[in-house]
Motif scaffolding. Structure first.
Motif, short mmCIF file in Angstrom:
data_model
loop_
_atom_site.label_atom_id
_atom_site.label_comp_id
_atom_site.label_asym_id
_atom_site.label_seq_id
_atom_site.Cartn_x
_atom_site.Cartn_y
_atom_site.Cartn_z
N LEU A 55 41.45 43.33 33.27
CA LEU A 55 42.64 42.50 33.14
C LEU A 55 42.41 41.29 32.25
O LEU A 55 43.36 40.65 31.81
N THR B 142 41.41 43.96 43.82
CA THR B 142 42.44 44.91 44.24
C THR B 142 43.31 45.33 43.06
O THR B 142 43.59 46.52 42.85
N LEU B 143 43.73 44.36 42.25
CA LEU B 143 44.55 44.67 41.08
C LEU B 143 43.78 45.48 40.05
O LEU B 143 44.33 46.43 39.45
N ARG C 63 43.41 49.11 41.17
CA ARG C 63 44.69 49.82 41.02
C ARG C 63 44.96 50.15 39.56
O ARG C 63 45.44 51.24 39.23
N ASN C 64 44.63 49.21 38.67
CA ASN C 64 44.86 49.45 37.24
C ASN C 64 44.01 50.61 36.74
O ASN C 64 44.48 51.46 35.97
N HIS D 26 41.99 39.81 42.82
CA HIS D 26 41.61 40.28 41.48
C HIS D 26 41.07 41.70 41.54
O HIS D 26 41.50 42.58 40.78
#
Length: 251
Positions: free
Chosen positions: A47, A20-21, A24-25, A18
């Motif tokens: 997210l 990591t995403l 990146r976002n 989570h």
């Protein structure tokens, strides 16, 4: 070395994926979504609507009035800050977030909503002294803390230790850097008592309504002691799911 329980391993992997995403976002500003809380809407790079269901947040929004000031201590990526600012065009927010990486994410969300004129972002810590102190950045961004034990909770680990300026809220208000708050939200991973100890003049003279998230006692940081301090100042503590809504004494 003790092996992790399979459920702990699964939780660690899911949290790691989570964050990591999410990082990146934010880094590439790929996806924004609209979050809704109690009829208030704002956009962010998160997210999902993290903290959008907090009872403390719903209490804050229900108590807010135009022209009031919110100080959000431990603002993280800004759910409380953004919701408060979106609730009325004259609300002012001071968001305090010492984790440099998370503070950059919060700044991106402030820009996204064009709240720059009404939201002030401070990248210091709040505590009981005006000094430099070691901040423990966690690999779970939300757990960064001046308490190493809290920064490494929930299978997390300390990714980095940095020296960060700590300020007392009393000092910031007395100097005029921060306006006297009408509402004070505190979510600082076990360091809440120290924040209150550095804000006793504010509690005594300005009597903000408090929204205090309680964390487990770890490594000598026991936030249950904060209840005694607040009661000494005449506050009435209302237990909710995350902690306490603290009503000030009558003027």
């Amino acid at each position: 070395m003790l092996s992790r329980h399979p459920l702990s391993t699964l939780r660690h992997l899911s949290y790691s994926l989570h964050y990591t995403l999410v990082r990146r976002n934010y880094r590439h500003e790929l996806l924004t979504t609209t979050k809704h809380v109690d009829g208030v809407s704002f956009r962010s790079y998160e997210l999902y609507n993290r903290h959008g269901e907090d009872v403390l947040l719903h209490a804050l929004l229900s108590n807010l009035a135009p022209d009031e000031v919110v100080v959000d201590v431990g603002a993280n990526t800004g759910t409380y800050t953004l919701a408060a600012a979106a609730s009325h065009p004259r609300i002012r927010v001071v968001a305090v977030e010492p984790n440099a990486h998370v503070s950059e994410q919060l700044a991106a969300n402030i820009r996204l909503n064009e709240f720059e004129e009404r939201v002030t972002l401070l990248d210091c810590g709040l505590g009981n002294a005006d000094e430099t102190r070691t901040f423990h950045q966690s690999n779970y961004d939300e757990l960064g803390s001046f308490s190493s034990a809290h920064a490494s909770a929930w299978e997390a680990s300390i990714a980095e230790q940095v020296e960060i300026q700590m300020r007392r809220l009393d000092s910031l208000v007395e100097s005029g850097e921060v306006p006297p708050p009408d509402h004070l939200k505190i979510d600082v991973e076990g360091f809440g008592l120290a924040v209150l100890e550095g804000a006793e003049s504010v509690l005594r003279e300005h009597r903000p309504t408090l929204y205090f998230e309680v964390h487990d006692a770890r490594d000598g940081h026991d936030e249950s002691m904060a209840a005694e301090l607040l009661r000494d100042h005449g506050y009435r503590l209302i237990p909710v799911r995350e902690g306490w809504v603290c009503e000030p004494p009558e003027s």
